[in-house]
Design an enzyme around this catalytic site. Structure first.
Site, short mmCIF file in Angstrom:
data_model
loop_
_atom_site.label_atom_id
_atom_site.label_comp_id
_atom_site.label_asym_id
_atom_site.label_seq_id
_atom_site.Cartn_x
_atom_site.Cartn_y
_atom_site.Cartn_z
N HIS A 96 0.84 -1.20 0.00
CA HIS A 96 0.00 0.00 0.00
C HIS A 96 0.87 1.25 0.00
O HIS A 96 1.88 1.32 0.70
CB HIS A 96 -0.97 0.01 1.19
CG HIS A 96 -0.33 -0.04 2.54
ND1 HIS A 96 0.05 1.11 3.22
CD2 HIS A 96 -0.01 -1.08 3.35
CE1 HIS A 96 0.56 0.77 4.39
NE2 HIS A 96 0.55 -0.55 4.50
N ASP A 98 -0.47 4.24 0.68
CA ASP A 98 -1.02 5.20 1.63
C ASP A 98 -0.35 5.04 2.99
O ASP A 98 0.17 3.98 3.34
CB ASP A 98 -2.54 5.07 1.76
CG ASP A 98 -2.98 3.71 2.28
OD1 ASP A 98 -2.39 2.70 1.86
OD2 ASP A 98 -3.92 3.66 3.10
N ASP A 129 6.34 1.57 7.16
CA ASP A 129 5.03 1.03 6.79
C ASP A 129 4.42 1.83 5.66
O ASP A 129 3.68 2.77 5.89
CB ASP A 129 4.13 1.04 8.03
CG ASP A 129 2.81 0.32 7.82
OD1 ASP A 129 2.68 -0.41 6.82
OD2 ASP A 129 1.91 0.48 8.65
N GLU A 163 -5.27 1.06 2.41
CA GLU A 163 -5.05 -0.04 3.34
C GLU A 163 -5.14 0.46 4.77
O GLU A 163 -5.66 -0.23 5.65
CB GLU A 163 -3.68 -0.69 3.10
CG GLU A 163 -3.51 -2.04 3.80
CD GLU A 163 -2.98 -1.94 5.22
OE1 GLU A 163 -2.99 -2.96 5.93
OE2 GLU A 163 -2.55 -0.85 5.64
N GLU A 164 -4.64 1.66 5.00
CA GLU A 164 -4.65 2.22 6.35
C GLU A 164 -6.01 2.79 6.73
O GLU A 164 -6.24 3.09 7.90
CB GLU A 164 -3.59 3.33 6.47
CG GLU A 164 -2.16 2.87 6.22
CD GLU A 164 -1.61 2.00 7.34
OE1 GLU A 164 -2.40 1.61 8.22
OE2 GLU A 164 -0.40 1.71 7.32
N GLU A 192 4.29 -5.99 4.59
CA GLU A 192 4.09 -5.39 5.91
C GLU A 192 5.37 -5.52 6.75
O GLU A 192 6.11 -6.50 6.63
CB GLU A 192 2.94 -6.08 6.64
CG GLU A 192 1.57 -5.82 6.06
CD GLU A 192 1.11 -4.39 6.27
OE1 GLU A 192 1.74 -3.65 7.07
OE2 GLU A 192 0.12 -3.99 5.61
N HIS A 378 3.46 3.89 12.50
CA HIS A 378 2.36 4.75 12.93
C HIS A 378 2.77 5.74 14.02
O HIS A 378 1.92 6.47 14.55
CB HIS A 378 1.15 3.94 13.41
CG HIS A 378 0.50 3.13 12.34
ND1 HIS A 378 -0.79 2.65 12.44
CD2 HIS A 378 0.95 2.69 11.14
CE1 HIS A 378 -1.10 1.95 11.36
NE2 HIS A 378 -0.05 1.97 10.56
#
Length: 425
Positions: A96, A98, A129, A163-164, A192, A378
């Protein structure tokens, strides 16, 4: 500057907070198109939340099929049947573009979308990530195809900018389209960040399922001084809550921990201190393993509520089913490539939250997740060690070589016995 680091920085510099892609997929499509990939955009969602999706595939080389083109019609037909007995397999890399929101900018030591280096560490939102993984795989494919222009392996990329977020217009949409047109997938690596202390110390060979519920317990609102004229839903629910918390839903198995039930939110009342609430709203979630099914868990929970004679409404949302890839071709190839690059015997694990692997597992029999360290994902000041970028690229390239039958399979086979006996709850 290595090619992996350069591409990682180019991706980090694009502020692609869900569902924005900010040109990441255009950049990647150009790189892949130059390698002979057929790139298809499968964008989805309303204008207010438009998701960018890419399916890019490069077909592998089938020497039997190539030989048939030069044969007579009769011999060609016979050889064609032989060629079909050894079909070219497809490896998909799923990722992903995003990223999650940055949080307070003033708490970052450098701007989250300006790649910055300090003490051998690359900082930026998406560094771990998962823009590093995407960059590493693209460069790995470039190097692999430069050395092996006609591999006996088809390679594909499935990339999304959702995805997030809600993940309703991203990978799941692409998988549905691929299934509808009969696309056959054999292996998938989801990029991931799975490593814990050292690159390659852990890969995910499965994930638990997730199912949420919104429970509304109905009571009768009233004055707090006259409880006999009201029915307090908080008090009514308390015995059932205690039983739900104490329930053993299953005992897990060799690959998964036991299913867990957790309350995430609970709200009742008007905010006034002298009013008994008329209803209680409880949000909860199951993280469940392959020993349980959504239907079984729903039935058991509702039986407990009924046992306590509660008046309630209940709405269920199944976010994803559990999946498991047992040790086999893909797991062994990844383990072999990790061992060759790092010397580590990687741990198989199914811990953690959900990923897009739950959608891919419905259309692909072997799915694993592997990427860089996840300690800062994150977080403010998300980062990745620069020294780990090219080793990650080398591992991805090693997987390509092993699945294409070019090198390393002896090492992978040597690890097979370990893989077959290793599991992590």
């Amino acid at each position: 500057m290595s090619a992996t680091l350069r591409l990682t920085e180019q991706l980090i510099s694009r502020p692609s907070v869900t569902p924005l892609d900010e040109g990441c997929i255009d950049l990647l499509s150009a790189r892949l198109g130059a390698l002979g990939f057929v790139c298809e955009r499968m964008d989805s969602g309303p204008d207010s939340f438009r998701v960018v999706n890419l399916w890019a595939k490069r077909e592998g080389f089938n020497p039997l099929a190539q030989e048939n083109r030069g044969q007579s019609a009769t011999k060609s037909a016979a050889n064609e049947g032989e060629a079909h007995t050894t079909p070219i397999k497809t490896l998909v890399f799923a990722g992903h573009t995003d990223v999650v929101p940055t949080g307070p900018l003033e708490q970052w030591h450098s701007h989250p979308f300006t790649p910055s280096h300090r003490n051998g560490v690359l900082y930026g939102r998406g560094a771990a990530d998962m823009k590093t993984s995407i960059a590493a795989m693209v460069v790995a494919v470039e190097e692999f195809l430069a050395a092996h222009p006609q591999p006996g392996l088809s390679i594909a990329f499935l990339l999304t900018s959702d995805e997030e977020g809600p993940a309703t217009d991203g990978t799941v949409v692409v998988c549905k389209q691929l299934k509808a047109r009969g696309e056959v997938l054999d292996y998938c690596i989801v990029g991931e960040p799975t490593s814990v202390s050292h690159l390659g110390d852990m890969i995910k060979n499965g994930r638990r399922g997730t199912m949420s519920g919104k429970l509304t317990i109905k009571g009768v609102q009233g004055h707090i001084a006259y409880p006999h004229l009201a029915r307090n839903p908080v008090h009514l629910f308390a015995p059932a809550l205690a039983q739900l918390v104490a329930t053993e839903w299953d005992q897990g198995n060799a690959f998964f921990p036991a299913t867990s039930w957790q309350v995430s939110n609970m709200h009742g009342g008007t905010g006034a201190s002298n009013v008994i609430p008329g209803e209680l709203v409880v949000d909860f979630n199951f993280r469940f393993c392959t020993e349980s099914t959504p239907e079984n868990l729903q039935q058991r929970l509702q039986a407990i509520l009924d046992q306590h004679e509660l008046d309630y409404d209940l709405k269920w949302t199944v976010g994803g089913l559990p999946f498991l890839t047992t040790p086999g071709e893909l797991v062994n190839a990844v383990r072999g490539a990790i061992h060759a690059e790092t010397g580590l015997d990687t741990e198989l694990s199914t811990t953690g939250g959900t990923s897009d692997g739950r959608f891919i597992a419905k259309v692909c029999p072997q799915v694993i997740e592997f990427g860089p360290l996840n300690a800062t994902i994150h977080k403010i000041n998300e980062c990745v060690d620069v020294s780990s970028l090219d080793p990650l690229k080398n591992i991805y390239k090693g997987v390509l070589e092993r699945l294409a039958g070019i090198s390393g399979m002896a090492g992978a086979s040597g690890l097979a016995a370990v893989a077959d006996s290793t599991s992590s709850p």
